[in-house]
Design an enzyme around this catalytic site. Structure first.
Site, PDB file in Angstrom:
ATOM      1  CD  GLU A  79      -2.834   1.204   2.241  1.00 53.38           C
ATOM      2  OE1 GLU A  79      -2.643   0.333   3.272  1.00 53.38           O
ATOM      3  OE2 GLU A  79      -3.793   2.180   2.415  1.00 53.38           O
ATOM      4  CD  GLU A 106      -2.716  -1.810  10.531  1.00 47.62           C
ATOM      5  OE1 GLU A 106      -3.164  -1.943   9.586  1.00 47.62           O
ATOM      6  OE2 GLU A 106      -2.264  -0.764  11.202  1.00 47.62           O
TER       7      GLU A 106
HETATM    8  N1  B3K Z   1      -2.936   1.020   5.639  1.00 51.57           N
HETATM    9  C1  B3K Z   1      -1.550   1.073   6.520  1.00 51.57           C
HETATM   10  C2  B3K Z   1      -0.994   2.455   5.918  1.00 51.57           C
HETATM   11  C3  B3K Z   1      -0.085   2.239   4.578  1.00 51.57           C
HETATM   12  C4  B3K Z   1       0.945   3.250   4.350  1.00 51.57           C
HETATM   13  C5  B3K Z   1       1.247   3.081   2.966  1.00 51.57           C
HETATM   14  N2  B3K Z   1       2.192   4.202   2.639  1.00 51.57           N
HETATM   15  C6  B3K Z   1      -1.777   1.204   7.880  1.00 51.57           C
HETATM   16  C7  B3K Z   1      -2.964   1.383   8.420  1.00 51.57           C
HETATM   17  O1  B3K Z   1      -3.600   2.202   8.302  1.00 51.57           O
HETATM   18  O2  B3K Z   1      -3.611   0.412   8.934  1.00 51.57           O
HETATM   19 ZN    ZN Z   2      -5.602   1.881   8.792  1.00 49.39          ZN
END
Ligand code: B3K
Ligand code: ZN
Length: 875
Positions: free
Chosen positions: A127, A306
């Protein structure tokens, strides 16, 4: 961001078009060799009806070795490879397969995106757009695919091979006996940003969780050898999260296995890859001896965050990156509620409000201000911001406040049912919430389109409240006015829907009924009748529970604030009254104004709170006595002067420590018994002890300074760090010894040792800049680990007199460091560059010095990410 410096490079929301192909299946064969990795990808594509567009795939830093369609190698004129795009000019009208073979070099990848080496292991971060560094792919979140992944590697060097989903086959590679392979299959279609792969010599801690419907899920946590004893807290946090999501949202985990990996080199906190969450090791490895209470709570909440993404993000993902807050705002909202349910809801709300005010409000007031749903960007990585995350969560919380819990949760249920398996938008989300909420035939007390302005309008709305009191009638008329200051690219703002929870204190000083005002006009009045006919107007308790992410002013004099500080039944409003008083005191000190009579009153109020009849809860007491953050104070100064504010805080701590010494020592003694209780027990006492240490140490209490020094060798990291924080601003013998003790004790534990780097870099001392240079050359400083870089450079920024030195030396030093970091890791560098975003609020000398530092940055050969931030700051 909102206004883009070079529009031709911007990605725009209005340009969104669906991808002209579906990819129902993606097969990867990843062969890990000694010096390179070979990735063979089979993309099984289907043209979307009526489309005759060419196939465009993205790829960054990939060596393309071969390319075939349906097994036939492509002639050189059948495709083009330019920049980061691979275009296949004509593709079959029926389903077809594109096969690519690419070679990558993870060891040379310092960006920590795509596939990279961390210690002895290989790991991924996809991501937002890292998958294109692994293979050619559309790499956009609305292309969902079922992945089958074969990983092959040397058995000894990489005994553990992980990817998403279930391991469906494993065994030796027949033709080479030292190698083995594992095949993973993920039955859930997912976007490429949720792909993950880990290979290494990792140790496994195994546990399990049985879901409400009886699925036995194996929980596997993978860490480097030696780290196994520090995993219990993360594992327990995961189980609590799984249970909470079932209980509150009825959402269960959907696979038989859930893997978590701890990685030292990581750009952020953690990543929610489907069934293979990857964490920065500082957010996994922890126990009471090695982590503070705050860190334990944070780890619990990030593990939950998460995990919660499995539904809010993975099962329902984002149509495009402009929808980032769809998953991030919602998941922050969910993790905030989780922490509130498990611990103290009132204190969690205060923590979140303070955090928002010191980070998001600052962002909203500066050159990188952007809406929760931006309409253009250059580098999507620059949008993982507190606006997308925390302000995004506040928008959802406002919906909850406006709709009430039951209706709001009906909306949530509808959202998860309706969009499961889809890539959705924030409009889909709001529509589902409102439809679910009103399915009982009830109506809304606000206009949805007007509420949605929150998503598109940047900046923090300001509300001013005027109070008109008719004592002979007992009638109170309140007039609310809202406005939002212009932000870059958005000069004119419209009124938004602001839920105002408010109340008045009655004659006994207790809050009366709480009311909800839906403020949706530029100006609006409300009348309250039948109040006690006192000569003075009743005291107003406003924005209870921080009911909207706004700033406000009301004609609240010191008397009103002291009444609220002593009595308000709403914890947030009570704390906020105290914050306003602290702000008045600190701002006065910083500007050299005399505030002695207000200081006397505050000393008196605090002494009441400390007395045996005062505030009993140590955590509440410590929270009420904590000073506002420097960012909030800076925003209130005509000319921001961070060193003066820092000095003012030190002086006020010294004053309160010396004037209230006896009462403070008594509270210290009564907290002593619970100091070593196991988290979460004892955390209030430790928090209060930390505060009292900082006041008494500042006031010259040698006994406390010695006790603090002793705590650095003690069994609690919370107290050790509290001790270091208390001693840090004071130039005393104990400070030097405490830092040395901490150094000697933790030098072999990199995750903890970063704290020492941060402390050293933020200690106010005349040679601090030279000290930072030494730290950057320290044998244990790892320039590839963003944690270490942030510790040292973040520490410097947290050292106001050094970073903000009038001669500009701190700014220039920082600019040069950012350039160096940008060369290898643009994501980390562009985030650090935002330290300059407040320059327009400084006095002339500092302004000029920052401009000079920005000019040095601008002249360098910067990444797109850092260039975007620097250009905005220079605009
Ligand atoms: N979704 C990831 C963050 C990704 C960062 C990309 N540069 C962590 C979170 O927000 O859960
Ligand atoms: Zn997140």
């Amino acid at each position: 961001m909102v206004t883009s410096p070079s529009p031709q490079q911007s990605v725009r929301l209005e340009d969104y078009r669906p991808f002209p192909f579906r990819i129902p299946k993606t097969e990867l064969d990843v062969v890990i060799q000694d010096d390179a990795v070979l990735v063979t990808a089979d993309l099984h594509l289907e043209p979307v009806q009526d489309s005759s567009e060419p196939l465009r795939l993205q790829g960054v830093d990939l060596a393309l070795i071969s390319l075939a369609v349906d097994g036939q190698p492509l002639a050189a004129d059948a495709y083009s490879l330019s920049g980061d795009a691979l275009q296949i000019h004509a593709t079959p009208h029926q389903p077809f397969t594109v096969t690519t073979v690419c070679k990558l070099d993870p060891a040379a990848n310092g960006s920590l995106e795509g596939l990279y080496a961390s210690g002895g292991m290989l790991t991924t971060q996809c991501e937002a757009e890292g998958f294109r560094r692994i293979t050619f792919h559309p790499d956009r979140p609305d292309v969902l695919s079922c992945f089958r992944v074969r990983i092959e590697a040397d058995r000894e060097r990489y005994p553990v091979l992980l990817s998403n989903g279930n391991a469906v086959a494993a065994g030796p590679v027949p033709e080479s006996p030292t190698r083995h392979a594992v095949v993973w299959e993920d039955p859930f279609p997912k976007p490429s940003y949720l792909f993950a792969l880990v290979a290494g010599d990792l140790k496994e801690i195994r546990d399990h969780f049985t879901t409400a419907s009886g699925r036995r899920v194996t929980l596997r946590l993978h860490v480097e050898a030696g780290d196994e004893p520090y995993t219990a807290h993360a594992m327990e946090s995961l189980k609590r999260s799984m249970a909470w999501d079932e209980q509150i949202y009825g959402l269960e985990y959907d696979l038989d296995e859930f893997n978590t990996v701890a990685v030292r080199h990581f750009n952020m906190g953690a990543m929610e890859n489907k069934s293979l969450n990857i964490f920065n090791s500082k957010l996994v490895l922890a126990d009471a001896e090695t982590a503070t209470d705050g860190e334990l709570e944070r780890i619990e909440s990030v593990v939950a965050h998460e995990y919660f993404h499995n539904w809010s993000g993975n099962r329902i993902t984002c149509r495009d990156w402009f929808q980032l807050s769809l998953k991030e705002g919602l998941t922050v909202f969910r993790d905030q509620c989780f922490t509130a349910d498990l611990h103290c809801a009132a204190l969690k709300r205060i923590e979140d409000a303070a955090m928002l005010r010191n980070t998001q409000f600052r962002e909203d007031a500066g050159p990188t201000a952007h809406p929760v749903k931006p309409d253009a960007y250059q580098a999507i990585d620059n949008f993982y911001t507190t606006t997308i995350y925390e302000k995004g969560a506040e928008l959802i919380r406002m919906l909850q406040t406006l709709l009430g819990d039951a209706r709001f949760m009906r909306g949530m249920r509808l959202y998860f049912q309706r969009h499961d398996g889809e890539a959705a938008t924030t409009e889909d989300f709001v529509a589902a919430i409102l439809e679910g909420a009103t399915e009982d035939g009830s109506s809304l007390n606000f206009e949805p389109e007007q509420f949605k302005r929150w998503y598109h309008q940047a900046g923090t709305p300001h509300v001013s409240v005027d109070r008109q009191w008719e004592p002979t009638e007992g009638r109170l008329t309140l007039t609310f006015r809202q406005s939002t200051a212009p932000t870059p690219g958005q000069p004119d703002k419209l009124p938004v829907v602001i839920p105002v929870l408010w109340s008045v204190l009655n004659a006994e000083g207790r809050a009366g009924d709480e009311r909800l005002l839906v403020l949706d006009q530029a100006q609006q009045s409300v009348v309250l009748e039948g109040l006690a006919k006192t000569p003075q107007p009743p005291v107003l308790s406003l924005f209870r529970n921080f009911s909207a992410p706004v700033t406000w002013t009301a004609d609240q004099g010191d008397d009103d604030l002291f009444a609220l500080f002593a009595e308000d039944t709403d914890a947030f409003a009570r704390w906020d009254a105290g914050q306003q008083l602290w702000k008045r005191l600190l701002l006065a000190r910083a500007s050299g104004a005399d505030a002695s009579s207000l200081e006397m009153r505050m000393l008196d109020a605090v002494s009441q709170l400390l007395s045996p009849a005062g505030e009993q809860d140590p955590a509440v007491l410590a929270t009420l006595l904590a000073f506002p953050g420097l960012a909030e104070l800076e925003a209130l100064q005509d000319e921001a002067d961070p060193p003066a504010l820092f000095e003012a805080s030190c002086a006020l701590r010294e004053l309160f420590g010396s004037q209230l010494a006896d009462a403070l020592r008594q509270r210290l003694a009564s907290s002593a018994e619970s100091l070593q209780a196991h988290w979460p027990a004892g955390q209030g006492e430790r928090q209060l002890t930390a505060l009292i240490w900082s006041w008494l140490a500042a006031a010259g209490d040698e006994e406390v300074r010695d006790a603090a020094l002793a705590a650095v060798s003690g069994p609690s990291m919370t107290l050790a760090r509290a001790a270091l924080r208390a001693l840090q601003p004071i130039d005393c013998a104990q400070r030097l010894q405490a830092l040395q003790v901490f150094h000697d004790r933790w030098q072999d534990r990199p995750v903890i040792f970063d704290t020492w780097f941060a402390l050293e870099a933020s200690t106010p001392r005349p040679d601090a800049l030279a000290r930072v240079e030494v730290l950057l050359q320290h044998p244990r400083f790892d320039p590839m680990a963003p944690n270490s870089v942030r510790a040292v450079l973040g520490g410097l920024v947290g050292n106001p007199s050094v970073f903000h030195a009038l001669d500009g030396s701190g700014y220039l030093f920082m600019a040069r460091q950012i350039i160096a970091v940008d060369g290898r890791n643009p994501i980390t560098a562009s985030r650090m560059a935002k330290v300059f975003s407040r320059w327009h609020t400084y006095g002339p000398q500092r302004k000029a010095a920052v401009q000079q530092a920005l000019a040095v940055l601008a002249e360098a050969d910067l990444s797109t990410n850092t260039r975007e931030v620097v250009t905005l700051m220079q605009a």
